[in-house]
Scaffold this motif. Sequence first.
Motif, short mmCIF file in Angstrom:
data_model
loop_
_atom_site.label_atom_id
_atom_site.label_comp_id
_atom_site.label_asym_id
_atom_site.label_seq_id
_atom_site.Cartn_x
_atom_site.Cartn_y
_atom_site.Cartn_z
N GLN B 47 -6.57 4.76 -34.76
CA GLN B 47 -7.87 4.39 -35.35
C GLN B 47 -8.99 5.15 -34.65
O GLN B 47 -8.92 5.36 -33.44
CB GLN B 47 -8.09 2.88 -35.18
CG GLN B 47 -7.03 2.05 -35.90
CD GLN B 47 -6.97 0.62 -35.37
OE1 GLN B 47 -7.02 0.40 -34.17
NE2 GLN B 47 -6.83 -0.35 -36.27
N VAL B 92 -11.69 5.48 -39.60
CA VAL B 92 -10.43 5.50 -40.36
C VAL B 92 -9.30 4.89 -39.55
O VAL B 92 -9.33 4.84 -38.32
CB VAL B 92 -10.01 6.95 -40.73
CG1 VAL B 92 -10.92 7.53 -41.80
CG2 VAL B 92 -9.97 7.85 -39.50
N GLU B 93 -8.31 4.44 -40.30
CA GLU B 93 -7.05 4.04 -39.68
C GLU B 93 -5.98 4.91 -40.33
O GLU B 93 -5.87 4.94 -41.55
CB GLU B 93 -6.78 2.55 -39.95
CG GLU B 93 -5.45 2.08 -39.42
CD GLU B 93 -5.30 0.56 -39.50
OE1 GLU B 93 -6.24 -0.16 -39.08
OE2 GLU B 93 -4.26 0.10 -40.00
N LYS B 114 -0.56 7.46 -44.52
CA LYS B 114 -1.55 6.57 -45.13
C LYS B 114 -2.87 6.74 -44.36
O LYS B 114 -2.87 6.77 -43.13
CB LYS B 114 -1.06 5.12 -45.00
CG LYS B 114 -1.88 4.09 -45.76
CD LYS B 114 -1.27 2.71 -45.58
CE LYS B 114 -2.34 1.66 -45.38
NZ LYS B 114 -1.82 0.40 -44.80
N GLU B 116 -6.66 5.06 -44.25
CA GLU B 116 -7.55 4.02 -44.78
C GLU B 116 -8.95 4.22 -44.20
O GLU B 116 -9.11 4.32 -42.97
CB GLU B 116 -7.02 2.65 -44.37
CG GLU B 116 -7.76 1.49 -45.01
CD GLU B 116 -7.40 0.15 -44.33
OE1 GLU B 116 -8.22 -0.77 -44.43
OE2 GLU B 116 -6.33 0.07 -43.72
#
Lengths: 407, 407
Positions: B47, B92-93, B114, B116
């Motif tokens: 993160q 962001v993660e 991914k 996010e």
Amino acid sequence: MFGAWRLLRVLRSCSSAPCPRPKPAAKLSVREALRAQNSNGERVKVQGWIRSVRSQKEVLFLHVNDGSSLESLQVVADSNFDSRELAFGSSVEVHGKLVKSPAKRQNVELKAEKIEVVGNCDPKDFPFKYKERPPLEYLRQFPHLRCRTNALGSILRVRSEATAAIHSFFKDSGFVHIHTPIITSNDCEGAGELFQVEPSSKIKVPEENFFDVPAFLTVSGQLHLEVMSGAFTQVFTFGPTFRAENSQSRRHLAEFYMVEAEISFVESLQDLMQVMEGLFKSATMMVLSNCPEDVELCHKFMAPGQKIRTYAEKQLFNVAAVDLLVPGVGELFGGSLREERYHFLEQRLASSGLTEAYQWYLDLRRFGSVPHGGFGMGFERYLQCILGIDNIKDVIPFPRFTHSCLL
Amino acid sequence: MFGAWRLLRVLRSCSSAPCPRPKPAAKLSVREALRAQNSNGERVKVQGWIRSVRSQKEVLFLHVNDGSSLESLQVVADSNFDSRELAFGSSVEVHGKLVKSPAKRQNVELKAEKIEVVGNCDPKDFPFKYKERPPLEYLRQFPHLRCRTNALGSILRVRSEATAAIHSFFKDSGFVHIHTPIITSNDCEGAGELFQVEPSSKIKVPEENFFDVPAFLTVSGQLHLEVMSGAFTQVFTFGPTFRAENSQSRRHLAEFYMVEAEISFVESLQDLMQVMEGLFKSATMMVLSNCPEDVELCHKFMAPGQKIRTYAEKQLFNVAAVDLLVPGVGELFGGSLREERYHFLEQRLASSGLTEAYQWYLDLRRFGSVPHGGFGMGFERYLQCILGIDNIKDVIPFPRFTHSCLL
């Protein structure tokens, strides 16, 4: 250009260079002397203050303490060393041989070859009798001398040890330490109990404000830590905080210390509680293993025992709320998730007419906002809790409260 | 009765108990990810904030930073991850696999599975362009955002590292840490430049004095350390000090940090200088070995280089006086032996009419006085010196000076 590595080389070469001065005779602290293994008569020098004198027909026993440990070093001397100057409170330098002690209570003792009185002390003038274990309340009148008692010595050594342990815990957990400001223009918790700061009246130009805005002593580093958690993810501070609270209760100080942490990307209160629990355990374990005698002294002579029992039996943090209240001490920990959504926060600030003043705080939510949270731990309350000390004024070196600012 | 050892047992059994919550996917800080050895495609979660985006035909490169290190982690993603939200400053993660990087500049990269976006950031609204390396002076206008730049990130990580190193040095040398008071009734250095402290006007009863006496912000912890050196022999403090100095120079702050030490039974200035030198070396070595890239950045882009060179070539402390002045920075260290003789001190206080106010200070010489001395080191000046930073306002998170108390 003088780069980091070149500086490192210079420093390294410095530190390995032989010291030009002659090596002095082995000077030991009392703690080092007491821990000496295989004491076979090495010549040493020990300096400290006399805690007690016992004079027998042919032998003189002194106990010398230098604050490095609760225990004093026993000095054994020929009775012709005896003099009126060798009295409680005098500072001495003792040269002699460190030998195994025949007595059970200590491993080693110092057979004196030379005792020099550095500074006299007339015990009659000294405001309390050491052996009478004066109550903590009485000792508070003498903030410049109470640190010489066993009780305050132990408490302040534990305070120092806990301070180091807290710094280590956060460093080892990857937190960045931040010095949040002491003087702030944020009126953090809204209403009163703030101390205001102005240049002393001697130099003040009345119309002018030194900082152009009213300035106060901080009541919490939270907002400043929130700024920093947006850059470093995990941050902490450990410093003084202030309340102009008109209270002389045993639970309040005008100046006290807080450990505060702020963490980005937290998902739940559990994340915070894990850090709180880690902090508490890690600091307490370090204190207990590095100064067990000091903790034992507090428990034995000062703590009624209940507080620690109550606390440990509650099973730390196994509760829904994140405030942790300790019976007899008050709030030890308080933590929460912060509002990270821009529009919610904007609305709340607008309804209080604070949008302009806190635009910077809104900015933190405008530029890459993250869910975050944090907590504070009252450091004096932590010490009261692990040591079982009833009054907060006894776990800080120089307590400040209404009507009292000694020294 | 709940003794120290029983508490220790309770804590130990706590810490070995299995954690009841399910183990989350391996979450790594950027620093941890960058240091991962044998990265063979473990699934991890990282993160942070996007520092740069580079979009190619089939691949998207992001650099993600979380403040744990100067270096960012390169995230490699399929180009269909691309979106307007993936922009500078967004949080962001990223879930993905940590793999060896084919590029030379980094060991590992994160192959994203991914991504996010946690919080958006519109780079057009952000007040400075990251890649343009805005001057430190310009950044000072944005105390809530400047910590997100490489420059301030590095400086504040070094500050944190140096703080930890200073605590370690004194602990390892047997010093007891003392929180000397911030609010004091001592008018320590006599004349002006003091900040006075009073309850905020909202709650103040004008005739009354909260502490019964005028109270000020400390300008030095020396006198309080002298109290403590009479009990613990070697003591130190590391905290904020204040001057209401009407100066906006690049060398002065109204609130700054001092490291101060006081040592009993010192025999000469040499004894003090040895401690000063040990402190400087030990802290600097620790900083250089734990955050070399941060120091290098400061030297490369900010320091003209002369200061460090001048300093190192002077051969630390090889001078008769114990004040150490660094060109371009000012006084870094100041130390002295104190007057330990009762009658000398009594006379001097009497001639200034201060005998009554400082009876407690005389008491320290009346009850087991010892030769003692101490020194102070300006912490911001130390940082300026090792990093080559020109202006003191750039090495403290929230600078306070005349006309300025932002946040």
